[in-house]
Design a protein around this motif. Structure first.
Motif, PDB file in Angstrom:
ATOM      1  N   ILE A 109       0.820  -1.214   0.000  1.00 36.60           N
ATOM      2  CA  ILE A 109       0.000   0.000   0.000  1.00 36.60           C
ATOM      3  C   ILE A 109       0.852   1.261   0.000  1.00 36.60           C
ATOM      4  CG2 ILE A 109      -0.283   0.166   2.517  1.00 36.60           C
ATOM      5  CD1 ILE A 109      -3.311   0.898   1.777  1.00 36.60           C
ATOM      6  N   ASP A 110       2.005   1.243   0.671  1.00 34.13           N
ATOM      7  CA  ASP A 110       2.866   2.423   0.674  1.00 34.13           C
ATOM      8  C   ASP A 110       3.430   2.694  -0.719  1.00 34.13           C
ATOM      9  OD1 ASP A 110       2.507   2.881   3.412  1.00 34.13           O
ATOM     10  OD2 ASP A 110       4.113   1.491   3.937  1.00 34.13           O
ATOM     11  N   GLY A 132      -6.633  -9.176  -2.585  1.00 37.38           N
ATOM     12  CA  GLY A 132      -7.328  -9.847  -1.491  1.00 37.38           C
ATOM     13  C   GLY A 132      -6.784  -9.530  -0.117  1.00 37.38           C
ATOM     14  N   VAL A 133      -6.016  -8.456   0.007  1.00 38.69           N
ATOM     15  CA  VAL A 133      -5.491  -8.037   1.305  1.00 38.69           C
ATOM     16  C   VAL A 133      -6.579  -7.260   2.042  1.00 38.69           C
ATOM     17  CG1 VAL A 133      -3.745  -6.626   2.457  1.00 38.69           C
ATOM     18  CG2 VAL A 133      -3.144  -7.944   0.411  1.00 38.69           C
ATOM     19  N   PRO A 134      -6.845  -7.561   3.307  1.00 44.35           N
ATOM     20  CA  PRO A 134      -7.902  -6.845   4.032  1.00 44.35           C
ATOM     21  C   PRO A 134      -7.683  -5.339   4.028  1.00 44.35           C
ATOM     22  CG  PRO A 134      -7.231  -8.774   5.274  1.00 44.35           C
ATOM     23  CD  PRO A 134      -6.246  -8.633   4.141  1.00 44.35           C
ATOM     24  N   ALA A 135      -8.689  -4.611   3.570  1.00 45.82           N
ATOM     25  CA  ALA A 135      -8.652  -3.149   3.528  1.00 45.82           C
ATOM     26  C   ALA A 135     -10.085  -2.658   3.610  1.00 45.82           C
ATOM     27  CB  ALA A 135      -7.978  -2.648   2.257  1.00 45.82           C
ATOM     28  N   PHE A 136     -10.258  -1.399   3.980  1.00 47.03           N
ATOM     29  CA  PHE A 136     -11.618  -0.853   4.074  1.00 47.03           C
ATOM     30  C   PHE A 136     -11.637   0.527   3.411  1.00 47.03           C
ATOM     31  CE2 PHE A 136     -15.337  -2.135   6.865  1.00 47.03           C
ATOM     32  CZ  PHE A 136     -16.270  -1.457   6.105  1.00 47.03           C
ATOM     33  N   PRO A 137     -11.587   0.553   2.068  1.00 47.69           N
ATOM     34  CA  PRO A 137     -11.615   1.846   1.377  1.00 47.69           C
ATOM     35  C   PRO A 137     -12.919   2.583   1.675  1.00 47.69           C
ATOM     36  CG  PRO A 137     -11.084   0.028  -0.115  1.00 47.69           C
ATOM     37  CD  PRO A 137     -11.568  -0.580   1.148  1.00 47.69           C
ATOM     38  N   VAL A 138     -12.815   3.845   2.007  1.00 46.79           N
ATOM     39  CA  VAL A 138     -14.002   4.635   2.344  1.00 46.79           C
ATOM     40  C   VAL A 138     -14.267   5.656   1.248  1.00 46.79           C
ATOM     41  CG1 VAL A 138     -15.014   6.273   3.972  1.00 46.79           C
ATOM     42  CG2 VAL A 138     -13.705   4.311   4.822  1.00 46.79           C
ATOM     43  N   ASP A 139     -15.383   5.477   0.541  1.00 40.95           N
ATOM     44  CA  ASP A 139     -15.802   6.463  -0.457  1.00 40.95           C
ATOM     45  C   ASP A 139     -16.939   7.298   0.129  1.00 40.95           C
ATOM     46  OD1 ASP A 139     -18.048   4.867  -0.534  1.00 40.95           O
ATOM     47  OD2 ASP A 139     -18.073   4.665  -2.711  1.00 40.95           O
ATOM     48  N   PHE A 168     -15.821  -3.877  12.724  1.00 48.01           N
ATOM     49  CA  PHE A 168     -16.120  -5.082  11.943  1.00 48.01           C
ATOM     50  C   PHE A 168     -14.915  -6.017  11.872  1.00 48.01           C
ATOM     51  CE2 PHE A 168     -19.104  -1.896  10.256  1.00 48.01           C
ATOM     52  CZ  PHE A 168     -20.299  -2.606  10.384  1.00 48.01           C
ATOM     53  N   PRO A 169     -15.164  -7.327  11.826  1.00 42.41           N
ATOM     54  CA  PRO A 169     -14.063  -8.295  11.728  1.00 42.41           C
ATOM     55  C   PRO A 169     -13.247  -8.087  10.455  1.00 42.41           C
ATOM     56  CG  PRO A 169     -16.153  -9.388  12.214  1.00 42.41           C
ATOM     57  CD  PRO A 169     -16.482  -7.981  11.861  1.00 42.41           C
ATOM     58  N   MET A 170     -11.942  -8.259  10.572  1.00 41.42           N
ATOM     59  CA  MET A 170     -11.056  -8.028   9.435  1.00 41.42           C
ATOM     60  C   MET A 170     -11.420  -8.898   8.236  1.00 41.42           C
ATOM     61  SD  MET A 170      -6.881  -8.307   9.200  1.00 41.42           S
ATOM     62  CE  MET A 170      -6.613  -7.104  10.493  1.00 41.42           C
ATOM     63  N   ASP A 171     -11.861 -10.125   8.496  1.00 45.74           N
ATOM     64  CA  ASP A 171     -12.159 -11.015   7.373  1.00 45.74           C
ATOM     65  C   ASP A 171     -13.429 -10.626   6.622  1.00 45.74           C
ATOM     66  OD1 ASP A 171     -14.108 -11.756   9.190  1.00 45.74           O
ATOM     67  OD2 ASP A 171     -13.545 -13.869   9.260  1.00 45.74           O
ATOM     68  N   GLN A 172     -14.139  -9.586   7.116  1.00 46.74           N
ATOM     69  CA  GLN A 172     -15.336  -9.084   6.440  1.00 46.74           C
ATOM     70  C   GLN A 172     -15.097  -7.776   5.699  1.00 46.74           C
ATOM     71  OE1 GLN A 172     -18.313 -10.753   6.338  1.00 46.74           O
ATOM     72  NE2 GLN A 172     -17.259 -12.404   7.417  1.00 46.74           N
ATOM     73  N   TRP A 173     -13.939  -7.141   5.902  1.00 46.37           N
ATOM     74  CA  TRP A 173     -13.721  -5.794   5.362  1.00 46.37           C
ATOM     75  C   TRP A 173     -13.897  -5.727   3.850  1.00 46.37           C
ATOM     76  CZ3 TRP A 173      -8.519  -4.165   8.158  1.00 46.37           C
ATOM     77  CH2 TRP A 173      -8.785  -3.991   9.525  1.00 46.37           C
ATOM     78  N   ASN A 174     -13.244  -6.617   3.121  1.00 44.04           N
ATOM     79  CA  ASN A 174     -13.259  -6.520   1.658  1.00 44.04           C
ATOM     80  C   ASN A 174     -14.660  -6.683   1.090  1.00 44.04           C
ATOM     81  OD1 ASN A 174     -10.519  -6.249   1.899  1.00 44.04           O
ATOM     82  ND2 ASN A 174      -9.993  -8.193   0.923  1.00 44.04           N
ATOM     83  N   ARG A 175     -15.405  -7.636   1.620  1.00 45.47           N
ATOM     84  CA  ARG A 175     -16.775  -7.845   1.178  1.00 45.47           C
ATOM     85  C   ARG A 175     -17.683  -6.697   1.631  1.00 45.47           C
ATOM     86  NH1 ARG A 175     -19.965 -12.447   0.213  1.00 45.47           N
ATOM     87  NH2 ARG A 175     -18.198 -13.781   0.731  1.00 45.47           N
ATOM     88  N   LEU A 176     -17.513  -6.290   2.884  1.00 48.60           N
ATOM     89  CA  LEU A 176     -18.418  -5.309   3.474  1.00 48.60           C
ATOM     90  C   LEU A 176     -18.310  -3.939   2.823  1.00 48.60           C
ATOM     91  CD1 LEU A 176     -20.528  -4.912   5.716  1.00 48.60           C
ATOM     92  CD2 LEU A 176     -18.651  -4.337   7.271  1.00 48.60           C
TER      93      LEU A 176
END
Length: 217
Positions: A109-110, A132-139, A168-176
């Motif tokens: 990411i850096d 597929g790395v856990p991330a939570f992009p905020v738009d 939220f659980p990390m394993d849900q970030w990408n889907r959520l």
């Protein structure tokens, strides 16, 4: 509802509504996703998906893209808006990928954020959807809904991202993050819901009397 109860309800409700979370931007690999996400700034996904076929027909990898002039790229992406800035960024980041990353999009990411035209949100989307790395992009949709649902104070997108990652659980970030976007576009739009109209807003705050004012991203 307490915040923990809202969090659990939202998680299950969105999973029921959107069990599948296809990536909205058409792409075939990390590079084409990176370019599509960059183009989506202040532009709809639908518009980007109309523009990228012609662009990727001309150049769908860093080597070919770096050989195009900025003017050529700009002409191909003009309808996306901000085309002069985006064209310069696309041409230069393609050169940097060749010069510094062996022509590959880095799974870091850096390193992504150091590329021209690539901010934290764009880098987070690529990490999430390409690698597929856990991330939570905020738009803007996620920022708005997180405030309406009482999940964040919404001072800025950075704070919203931190708050959602804690909840939220990390394993849900990408889907959520995609599920919230889908819901925000379909049911809890900026003008179509004021914090009292959609099902989730009503369930989370059944006694809310006044519109929920949200802070812009």
């Amino acid at each position: 509802m307490l915040k923990a109860e809202r969090t659990e309800y939202i998680l299950h409700r969105l999973q029921a509504l959107y069990p599948e979370t296809p990536v909205p931007l058409d792409h075939k690999d990390p590079y084409t996703l990176l370019i599509a996400v960059l183009l989506s700034a202040q532009c709809t996904d639908e518009r980007v998906n109309k523009v990228t076929p012609a662009l990727f027909k001309r150049a769908d990898n860093p080597a070919e893209m770096s050989r195009l002039s900025v003017k050529e790229i700009e002409a191909l992406i003009k309808s996306c808006g901000l085309s002069p800035q985006k064209a310069k960024a696309i041409q230069r980041l393609s050169e940097i990928l060749i010069e510094e990353h062996w022509g590959e999009v880095p799974c870091d990411i850096d390193a992504l954020e150091r590329l021209p035209g690539v901010g934290h949100k764009t880098a987070s989307v690529v990490m999430s959807q390409a690698f597929g790395v856990p991330a939570f992009p905020v738009d803007t949709h996620i920022h708005r809904l997180a405030q309406r649902w009482g999940l964040t104070s919404g001072r800025n997108v950075s704070q919203t991202e931190k708050d959602l990652k804690r909840l939220f659980p990390m394993d849900q970030w990408n889907r959520l993050h995609l599920q919230i976007i889908f819901y925000g576009r379909e049911f809890c739009t900026a003008r179509g819901c004021d914090g009292r109209g959609c099902d989730i807003c009503q369930a989370c705050y059944p006694n809310r009397k006044s519109p929920k004012k949200t802070k812009k991203a």
